[in-house]
Each structure stands twice: as structure tokens, then as C-alpha cells.
Design a protein around this motif. Structure first.
Motif, PDB file in Angstrom:
ATOM      1  N   ASP A 122      25.951  12.764 -22.055  1.00 19.06           N
ATOM      2  CA  ASP A 122      25.202  11.510 -22.099  1.00 19.06           C
ATOM      3  C   ASP A 122      24.097  11.595 -23.158  1.00 19.06           C
ATOM      4  OD1 ASP A 122      22.682  12.518 -20.872  1.00 19.06           O
ATOM      5  OD2 ASP A 122      23.905  12.690 -19.058  1.00 19.06           O
ATOM      6  N   ARG A 123      23.524  10.443 -23.469  1.00 21.87           N
ATOM      7  CA  ARG A 123      22.508  10.352 -24.514  1.00 21.87           C
ATOM      8  C   ARG A 123      21.291  11.228 -24.219  1.00 21.87           C
ATOM      9  NH1 ARG A 123      25.271   5.666 -25.051  1.00 21.87           N
ATOM     10  NH2 ARG A 123      25.223   4.607 -27.068  1.00 21.87           N
ATOM     11  N   GLU A 124      20.828  11.211 -22.982  1.00 26.00           N
ATOM     12  CA  GLU A 124      19.629  11.979 -22.624  1.00 26.00           C
ATOM     13  C   GLU A 124      19.860  13.473 -22.822  1.00 26.00           C
ATOM     14  OE1 GLU A 124      15.803  12.917 -21.602  1.00 26.00           O
ATOM     15  OE2 GLU A 124      16.629  10.952 -22.084  1.00 26.00           O
ATOM     16  N   THR A 125      21.014  13.961 -22.389  1.00 28.17           N
ATOM     17  CA  THR A 125      21.331  15.379 -22.555  1.00 28.17           C
ATOM     18  C   THR A 125      21.407  15.732 -24.038  1.00 28.17           C
ATOM     19  OG1 THR A 125      22.526  15.414 -20.450  1.00 28.17           O
ATOM     20  CG2 THR A 125      23.006  17.206 -22.006  1.00 28.17           C
ATOM     21  N   ALA A 126      22.066  14.876 -24.815  1.00 27.76           N
ATOM     22  CA  ALA A 126      22.169  15.117 -26.260  1.00 27.76           C
ATOM     23  C   ALA A 126      20.780  15.159 -26.889  1.00 27.76           C
ATOM     24  CB  ALA A 126      23.020  14.034 -26.927  1.00 27.76           C
ATOM     25  N   TRP A 127      19.948  14.192 -26.545  1.00 22.14           N
ATOM     26  CA  TRP A 127      18.608  14.133 -27.116  1.00 22.14           C
ATOM     27  C   TRP A 127      17.813  15.384 -26.751  1.00 22.14           C
ATOM     28  CZ3 TRP A 127      13.503  14.187 -25.864  1.00 22.14           C
ATOM     29  CH2 TRP A 127      12.624  13.799 -26.877  1.00 22.14           C
ATOM     30  N   GLN A 128      17.869  15.802 -25.492  1.00 19.39           N
ATOM     31  CA  GLN A 128      17.126  16.995 -25.056  1.00 19.39           C
ATOM     32  C   GLN A 128      17.613  18.240 -25.800  1.00 19.39           C
ATOM     33  OE1 GLN A 128      17.569  17.093 -20.800  1.00 19.39           O
ATOM     34  NE2 GLN A 128      15.950  15.587 -20.462  1.00 19.39           N
ATOM     35  N   ARG A 129      18.928  18.390 -25.907  1.00 17.95           N
ATOM     36  CA  ARG A 129      19.478  19.583 -26.573  1.00 17.95           C
ATOM     37  C   ARG A 129      19.119  19.610 -28.053  1.00 17.95           C
ATOM     38  NH1 ARG A 129      25.621  20.177 -24.119  1.00 17.95           N
ATOM     39  NH2 ARG A 129      25.031  20.795 -21.985  1.00 17.95           N
ATOM     40  N   VAL A 130      19.266  18.479 -28.732  1.00 15.21           N
ATOM     41  CA  VAL A 130      18.970  18.430 -30.170  1.00 15.21           C
ATOM     42  C   VAL A 130      17.467  18.625 -30.397  1.00 15.21           C
ATOM     43  CG1 VAL A 130      19.052  17.003 -32.259  1.00 15.21           C
ATOM     44  CG2 VAL A 130      21.025  17.076 -30.716  1.00 15.21           C
ATOM     45  N   SER A 131      16.652  18.065 -29.538  1.00 13.82           N
ATOM     46  CA  SER A 131      15.192  18.221 -29.665  1.00 13.82           C
ATOM     47  C   SER A 131      14.756  19.670 -29.522  1.00 13.82           C
ATOM     48  CB  SER A 131      14.471  17.388 -28.594  1.00 13.82           C
ATOM     49  OG  SER A 131      14.667  16.033 -28.830  1.00 13.82           O
ATOM     50  N   SER A 132      15.489  20.438 -28.728  1.00 13.71           N
ATOM     51  CA  SER A 132      15.088  21.830 -28.478  1.00 13.71           C
ATOM     52  C   SER A 132      15.651  22.821 -29.496  1.00 13.71           C
ATOM     53  CB  SER A 132      15.497  22.250 -27.062  1.00 13.71           C
ATOM     54  OG  SER A 132      16.903  22.318 -26.960  1.00 13.71           O
ATOM     55  N   ARG A 133      16.509  22.359 -30.400  1.00 11.97           N
ATOM     56  CA  ARG A 133      17.082  23.265 -31.402  1.00 11.97           C
ATOM     57  C   ARG A 133      16.027  23.680 -32.415  1.00 11.97           C
ATOM     58  NH1 ARG A 133      23.044  20.951 -33.053  1.00 11.97           N
ATOM     59  NH2 ARG A 133      21.983  18.996 -33.386  1.00 11.97           N
ATOM     60  N   LYS A 134      16.099  24.913 -32.790  1.00  9.08           N
ATOM     61  CA  LYS A 134      15.206  25.440 -33.827  1.00  9.08           C
ATOM     62  C   LYS A 134      16.006  25.640 -35.113  1.00  9.08           C
ATOM     63  CE  LYS A 134      11.834  26.090 -30.842  1.00  9.08           C
ATOM     64  NZ  LYS A 134      11.454  24.809 -30.310  1.00  9.08           N
ATOM     65  N   HIS A 135      15.416  25.336 -36.227  1.00  9.60           N
ATOM     66  CA  HIS A 135      16.004  25.612 -37.540  1.00  9.60           C
ATOM     67  C   HIS A 135      17.334  24.895 -37.770  1.00  9.60           C
ATOM     68  CE1 HIS A 135      12.886  28.596 -37.582  1.00  9.60           C
ATOM     69  NE2 HIS A 135      13.414  29.199 -36.541  1.00  9.60           N
ATOM     70  N   HIS A 136      17.457  23.670 -37.304  1.00  9.89           N
ATOM     71  CA  HIS A 136      18.658  22.879 -37.571  1.00  9.89           C
ATOM     72  C   HIS A 136      18.237  21.646 -38.354  1.00  9.89           C
ATOM     73  CE1 HIS A 136      22.361  20.588 -37.016  1.00  9.89           C
ATOM     74  NE2 HIS A 136      22.934  21.742 -36.735  1.00  9.89           N
ATOM     75  N   PHE A 137      19.074  21.233 -39.286  1.00 11.36           N
ATOM     76  CA  PHE A 137      18.725  20.134 -40.186  1.00 11.36           C
ATOM     77  C   PHE A 137      18.794  18.754 -39.544  1.00 11.36           C
ATOM     78  CE2 PHE A 137      23.156  21.337 -40.927  1.00 11.36           C
ATOM     79  CZ  PHE A 137      23.811  20.142 -40.630  1.00 11.36           C
ATOM     80  N   MET A 138      19.432  18.620 -38.405  1.00 12.95           N
ATOM     81  CA  MET A 138      19.614  17.296 -37.815  1.00 12.95           C
ATOM     82  C   MET A 138      18.530  17.005 -36.786  1.00 12.95           C
ATOM     83  SD  MET A 138      22.936  15.637 -36.154  1.00 12.95           S
ATOM     84  CE  MET A 138      22.994  13.898 -35.858  1.00 12.95           C
ATOM     85  N   PRO A 139      17.717  15.980 -37.032  1.00 15.33           N
ATOM     86  CA  PRO A 139      16.672  15.646 -36.070  1.00 15.33           C
ATOM     87  C   PRO A 139      17.220  14.851 -34.882  1.00 15.33           C
ATOM     88  CG  PRO A 139      16.567  14.141 -37.934  1.00 15.33           C
ATOM     89  CD  PRO A 139      17.642  15.164 -38.246  1.00 15.33           C
ATOM     90  N   ALA A 140      16.508  14.904 -33.775  1.00 13.22           N
ATOM     91  CA  ALA A 140      16.913  14.175 -32.571  1.00 13.22           C
ATOM     92  C   ALA A 140      16.966  12.668 -32.809  1.00 13.22           C
ATOM     93  CB  ALA A 140      15.973  14.506 -31.425  1.00 13.22           C
TER      94      ALA A 140
END
Length: 183
Positions: A122-140
Motif C-alpha cells: 500500500d501507499r503508506e508502507t511504500a512511503w515509510q520504506r522509501v523515507s527510511s532508505r539511506k543513500h538512495h536517489f529516489m525521494p519519497a
């Protein structure tokens, strides 16, 4: 070995499909699940994000989603990498968003025998996971654009959809089982 047998790393007549593409929106777990699938099958893992040209990375880093035109060369690089891996006698597992049907069709031009494993979240899970990534070029901030572009695989595609919130080992196991059942 008298009769041709399916060996890990080499798809055979009784073995799994030739290639697996783990797909879905950002943060669904494509890389980690793909790495586990590849390890279980003894296949090569292809990280699609590493094949983005600098232009794509800069585009996404600035918070702009990729256009279909920008994705074409990237999809071709992934497709070529799958084809080269298979030509070398190894199975391939690739992590690639493959959000639209036409993107999956483009990858199939390089290798028709691909099982797409769609990790659905779901969107919320995706947003949380992407927000917590370090050193990745794609922002939440781009998560919503991923969902806007997503065309889940249809019944006429060689694809399975799995709940991306399940444990990684369970997802990988389901994908491996399906790869053999589709052979």
C-alpha cells in the motif's frame, strides 16, 4: 549426466522459467526479495537501479518522475543484461519496477520466458520504506507517481502478485515454487 537436467543457475527442460523480474513500486522490496530468489536458485541477480543512466538518476533525485521516454534505454539495459546472463548459461533474476504493461512487454522482447513477480504494497508502507532508505536517489515524494503509473499484471501475463508485506523468505519461496510450476 546422461539426460539433460535442470541445475541451479541453468534453466532446463524440467527446471524453472528462464528469468524472473521482481517488480512493483518503490519500496516494495524488489532488491532484497530478488537477491534471495537468485541465491536460492543459484542464478545471477541484476539490480535494475544500477543500470539507470546518470540523466535518470538526476531526474529522480530532483523529485521528478521518469517519463516513458526516459525509461526506454533503462529497460533496454535491463533486458540486455537478462539476455546476456541467459546466453552465458545462467538464470537471471532482475529487480525492475516494470510498472506498466508496455514496460514488461519491452523486457519480453529480450527474453519471452520471464516470470514477473509483483510485490504489492500500500501507499503508506511504500512511503515509510522509501523515507527510511539511506543513500538512495529516489525521494519519497515520488512514491505517489509510482502508484499513478502502476498497471498490475493481468491474467494473460506470466506473472504472480504477492503481498509485499509478507516476510522476505516467504515471498522468495513462493516465487521459486511458481517459477518451477510455470516451466
Amino acid at each position: 549426466m546422461g539426460k539433460e537436467e535442470a541445475l541451479p543457475g541453468r534453466p532446463g527442460p524440467d527446471g524453472p522459467v528462464a528469468a524472473i523480474v521482481v517488480m512493483g513500486v518503490a519500496g516494495c522490496g524488489k532488491t532484497v526479495v530478488g537477491e534471495v530468489i537468485a541465491a536460492r536458485l543459484g542464478w545471477h541477480f541484476i539490480e535494475g537501479d544500477r543500470l539507470h543512466p546518470p540523466e535518470n538518476i538526476a531526474h529522480m533525485s530532483s523529485g521528478r518522475p521518469l517519463t516513458d521516454a526516459l525509461r526506454e534505454g533503462w529497460l533496454d539495459a535491463i533486458g540486455a543484461s537478462i539476455a546476456e546472463t541467459l546466453a552465458g548459461g545462467h538464470g537471471a533474476v532482475a529487480a525492475c519496477s516494470a510498472l506498466k504493461r508496455k514496460y514488461r512487454d519491452r523486457l519480453r522482447t529480450f527474453q519471452p520466458d520471464i516470470l514477473f513477480v509483483h510485490l504489492s504494497i500500500d501507499r503508506e508502507t511504500a512511503w515509510q520504506r522509501v523515507s527510511s532508505r539511506k543513500h538512495h536517489f529516489m525521494p519519497a515524494s515520488l512514491v505517489e507517481s509510482q502508484f499513478a503509473a502502476l498497471e498490475p499484471p493481468q491474467d494473460d501475463e506470466d506473472a504472480i502478485s504477492l503481498d509485499g508485506s509478507e516476510p522476505v523468505d516467504s515471498l522468495a519461496e513462493q516465487a521459486v515454487i511458481q517459477s518451477y510450476q510455470r516451466a
